[in-house]
Design an enzyme around this catalytic site. Sequence first.
Site, PDB file in Angstrom:
ATOM      1  N   HIS A 306       0.932  -1.124  -0.039  1.00 52.53           N
ATOM      2  CA  HIS A 306      -0.089  -0.033   0.122  1.00 52.53           C
ATOM      3  C   HIS A 306       0.876   1.305   0.265  1.00 52.53           C
ATOM      4  O   HIS A 306       1.951   1.214   0.417  1.00 52.53           O
ATOM      5  CB  HIS A 306      -0.913  -0.023   1.112  1.00 52.53           C
ATOM      6  CG  HIS A 306      -2.240   0.831   1.189  1.00 52.53           C
ATOM      7  ND1 HIS A 306      -2.029   2.225   1.325  1.00 52.53           N
ATOM      8  CD2 HIS A 306      -3.510   0.540   0.571  1.00 52.53           C
ATOM      9  CE1 HIS A 306      -3.323   2.735   1.096  1.00 52.53           C
ATOM     10  NE2 HIS A 306      -3.980   1.807   0.709  1.00 52.53           N
ATOM     11  N   ASP A 363      -7.736  -5.517  -0.437  1.00 54.69           N
ATOM     12  CA  ASP A 363      -8.392  -5.976  -1.081  1.00 54.69           C
ATOM     13  C   ASP A 363      -7.835  -7.683  -1.044  1.00 54.69           C
ATOM     14  O   ASP A 363      -8.507  -8.550  -1.952  1.00 54.69           O
ATOM     15  CB  ASP A 363      -7.890  -5.593  -2.552  1.00 54.69           C
ATOM     16  CG  ASP A 363      -8.275  -4.573  -3.135  1.00 54.69           C
ATOM     17  OD1 ASP A 363      -7.620  -3.481  -3.222  1.00 54.69           O
ATOM     18  OD2 ASP A 363      -9.545  -4.355  -3.174  1.00 54.69           O
TER      19      ASP A 363
HETATM   20  C1  SDX Z   1      -6.435  -0.023  -3.244  1.00 55.67           C
HETATM   21  O1  SDX Z   1      -4.536   4.272  -1.986  1.00 55.67           O
HETATM   22  C2  SDX Z   1      -5.463   3.796  -1.515  1.00 55.67           C
HETATM   23  O2  SDX Z   1      -5.981   4.232  -0.328  1.00 55.67           O
HETATM   24  C3  SDX Z   1      -5.841   2.541  -2.107  1.00 55.67           C
HETATM   25  C4  SDX Z   1      -6.919   1.919  -1.387  1.00 55.67           C
HETATM   26  C5  SDX Z   1      -8.181   2.594  -1.276  1.00 55.67           C
HETATM   27  O3  SDX Z   1      -8.765   2.235  -0.194  1.00 55.67           O
HETATM   28  O4  SDX Z   1      -8.523   3.434  -1.993  1.00 55.67           O
HETATM   29  O5  SDX Z   1      -6.333   1.471  -0.132  1.00 55.67           O
HETATM   30  C6  SDX Z   1      -7.584   0.688  -2.207  1.00 55.67           C
HETATM   31  O6  SDX Z   1      -5.786   0.175  -4.087  1.00 55.67           O
HETATM   32  C7  SDX Z   1      -5.334  -1.036  -2.343  1.00 55.67           C
HETATM   33  C8  SDX Z   1      -4.218  -1.569  -3.120  1.00 55.67           C
HETATM   34  C9  SDX Z   1      -4.596  -2.536  -4.127  1.00 55.67           C
HETATM   35  N1  SDX Z   1      -3.597  -2.790  -4.968  1.00 55.67           N
HETATM   36  C10 SDX Z   1      -2.841  -4.045  -4.974  1.00 55.67           C
HETATM   37  O7  SDX Z   1      -3.086  -5.158  -4.062  1.00 55.67           O
HETATM   38  C11 SDX Z   1      -1.930  -4.401  -6.061  1.00 55.67           C
HETATM   39  C12 SDX Z   1      -0.653  -4.838  -5.256  1.00 55.67           C
HETATM   40  N2  SDX Z   1       0.049  -3.804  -4.791  1.00 55.67           N
HETATM   41  C13 SDX Z   1       0.926  -3.016  -5.403  1.00 55.67           C
HETATM   42  O8  SDX Z   1       0.898  -2.888  -6.838  1.00 55.67           O
HETATM   43  C14 SDX Z   1       1.807  -1.728  -4.579  1.00 55.67           C
HETATM   44  O9  SDX Z   1       1.913  -2.213  -3.403  1.00 55.67           O
HETATM   45  C15 SDX Z   1       0.675  -0.399  -4.575  1.00 55.67           C
HETATM   46  C16 SDX Z   1       0.078  -0.073  -6.090  1.00 55.67           C
HETATM   47  C17 SDX Z   1      -0.634  -0.752  -3.794  1.00 55.67           C
HETATM   48  C18 SDX Z   1       1.458   0.485  -4.036  1.00 55.67           C
HETATM   49  O10 SDX Z   1       2.369   0.561  -4.957  1.00 55.67           O
HETATM   50  P1  SDX Z   1       3.579   1.917  -4.308  1.00 55.67           P
HETATM   51  O11 SDX Z   1       3.429   2.656  -3.200  1.00 55.67           O
HETATM   52  O12 SDX Z   1       3.796   2.531  -5.607  1.00 55.67           O
HETATM   53  O13 SDX Z   1       4.771   0.820  -4.214  1.00 55.67           O
HETATM   54  P2  SDX Z   1       5.812   0.652  -5.180  1.00 55.67           P
HETATM   55  O14 SDX Z   1       5.351   0.288  -6.368  1.00 55.67           O
HETATM   56  O15 SDX Z   1       6.737   1.933  -5.288  1.00 55.67           O
HETATM   57  O16 SDX Z   1       6.597  -0.415  -4.469  1.00 55.67           O
HETATM   58  C19 SDX Z   1       7.753  -0.320  -3.494  1.00 55.67           C
HETATM   59  C20 SDX Z   1       8.600  -1.635  -3.481  1.00 55.67           C
HETATM   60  C21 SDX Z   1       8.967  -2.040  -4.861  1.00 55.67           C
HETATM   61  O17 SDX Z   1      10.010  -2.909  -4.968  1.00 55.67           O
HETATM   62  P3  SDX Z   1      11.396  -2.172  -5.047  1.00 55.67           P
HETATM   63  O18 SDX Z   1      11.468  -1.411  -6.365  1.00 55.67           O
HETATM   64  O19 SDX Z   1      11.666  -1.323  -3.777  1.00 55.67           O
HETATM   65  O20 SDX Z   1      12.510  -3.339  -5.023  1.00 55.67           O
HETATM   66  O21 SDX Z   1       7.703  -2.688  -3.177  1.00 55.67           O
HETATM   67  C22 SDX Z   1       7.434  -3.759  -4.034  1.00 55.67           C
HETATM   68  C23 SDX Z   1       7.827  -2.986  -5.617  1.00 55.67           C
HETATM   69  O22 SDX Z   1       8.181  -4.012  -6.363  1.00 55.67           O
HETATM   70  N3  SDX Z   1       6.146  -4.117  -4.154  1.00 55.67           N
HETATM   71  C24 SDX Z   1       5.625  -5.274  -4.430  1.00 55.67           C
HETATM   72  C25 SDX Z   1       4.177  -5.373  -4.086  1.00 55.67           C
HETATM   73  N4  SDX Z   1       4.021  -4.224  -4.020  1.00 55.67           N
HETATM   74  C26 SDX Z   1       4.879  -3.251  -4.106  1.00 55.67           C
HETATM   75  N5  SDX Z   1       6.234  -6.440  -4.692  1.00 55.67           N
HETATM   76  C27 SDX Z   1       5.500  -7.699  -4.864  1.00 55.67           C
HETATM   77  N6  SDX Z   1       3.994  -7.444  -4.724  1.00 55.67           N
HETATM   78  C28 SDX Z   1       3.421  -6.544  -4.182  1.00 55.67           C
HETATM   79  N7  SDX Z   1       2.130  -6.431  -4.081  1.00 55.67           N
END
Ligand code: SDX
Length: 428
Positions: A306, A363
């Site tokens: 998140h 989710d």
């Molecule tokens: C919702 O914003 C809100 O409030 C949203 C929400 C709401 O109520 O409105 O809470 C609802 O959208 C919840 C999120 C649902 N999405 C997912 O579950 C999709 C999977 N999660 C990710 O794609 C990610 O965690 C996000 C999109 C939720 C957050 O993305 P960020 O903050 O941009 O984080 P990032 O992509 O910069 O990741 C930071 C690191 C990265 O690795 P490094 O480059 O540092 O090595 O964490 C890794 C990412 O690759 N990472 C993950 C991951 N999420 C982040 N690696 C594997 N699996 C994951 N799910």
Amino acid sequence: MSDVAKLILDGKEYEFPITVGSEQERGIDISTLRARTGHITLDQGYGNTGSCQSAITYIDGDKGILRYRGIPIEQFANGPNFIEVAWLLIFGRLPDETEYRSFADELTHEANIDEGMRHHFDSFPRKAPPMAILASMVSALSCFHPEFMDLTDEERFCAAAARLISKIRTIAAFAYRHAKGLPYIYPDPNLKFVHNFLHMMFSMPYDQFICDDLVRDALNLILILHADHEQNCSTSTVRMVGSSQANLFASCSAGIGALWGPLHGGANVAVLQMLEKIHNGNLTPEEYVKLAKDKESGVRLMGFGHRVYKNFDPRAKLIGDIANELLPRLGVHDPLLDIARRLEEIALEDPYFIERNLYPNVDFYSGIILRAIGIPTDMFTVIFAIGRLPGWIAHWWEQNQAPSRIARPRQIYVGNGMTDYTPMPGRK
Ligand code: SDX
């Protein structure tokens, strides 16, 4: 702590005021930055940028805190219904009995949609994505309710909000019925919000859906837990569109589009697809987690991570509790729940997830519950939208109440320098 921030640019020092929120969050007010320094800030994904000041929802991502108008969401677990919480979010306080009754009665009275709107459903392909239908039909409300295009006074705004919150259920249910080739079931004024929705989804003309109280209460809480989440992608979209003074229906329709993405509200669908892929024997939970850690794979552990929560998403915990209670009470043993629990177990002990503060989000478990209720996967994000609608409406109204400017971010241009046009014949 200082109440100003100092910036030194080309040897010159600039001071910018620091704004402090009611929970001591601190923001550097850079609204004069460009005029004074000729510079803008750059913040891809706005992870460090506040778009507004808001009094609706407070999140502390480090402590896993989520409050609606100051009330911790844990306190909604055994109490109010979704409409009471919707009123709280929109109007800033809990309604008294009269206010609640009047609002709930207006939702009941306005649950149906114009027959002209109903005919639209027949023109959608059976396999049309329900989120596409939802966005279209919410926007189409602007055609059938021109009296709500200009919402300056609170009474007319309240009437529009009631219609939108009530009718989005009917639109969602009709989208489901159309996809199934089933007759539309009209709203029943004797049923409360959630029951009426499930009635429109699952009753037949000759067989009224019997709603289990546990199912009703589980869906009621799921809608409450999805109701608002400060400046998430879809809510920021609603505020952005509303800042041009676009009407409430058009602004919320845009929010539906943003919510649809798998990185946002579409994640609940992606979680189920991930669990089904593992269940169908393509991969073990261990193999899937390994893939999710490998950047090259393009795979993510959906429902994990998140932007704001760097601790447990408090909603995930409450929704996990609902799943643990509901499924056994319904006599449902869903192997996908076991897989989800195994994935969580593995990830929470894995340094990759621990170092990146990746925990289950809202989710991760919600789809398991919706599936147990009988809601198909392609309707999961639609349920999220029904829940999030009061939050979108609250933010739209909060922004439109305050004198605000049209949202118009700047950019750093990295394209071609001045280039002459070359007529077609000379072009290579
Ligand atoms: C919702 O914003 C809100 O409030 C949203 C929400 C709401 O109520 O409105 O809470 C609802 O959208 C919840 C999120 C649902 N999405 C997912 O579950 C999709 C999977 N999660 C990710 O794609 C990610 O965690 C996000 C999109 C939720 C957050 O993305 P960020 O903050 O941009 O984080 P990032 O992509 O910069 O990741 C930071 C690191 C990265 O690795 P490094 O480059 O540092 O090595 O964490 C890794 C990412 O690759 N990472 C993950 C991951 N999420 C982040 N690696 C594997 N699996 C994951 N799910």
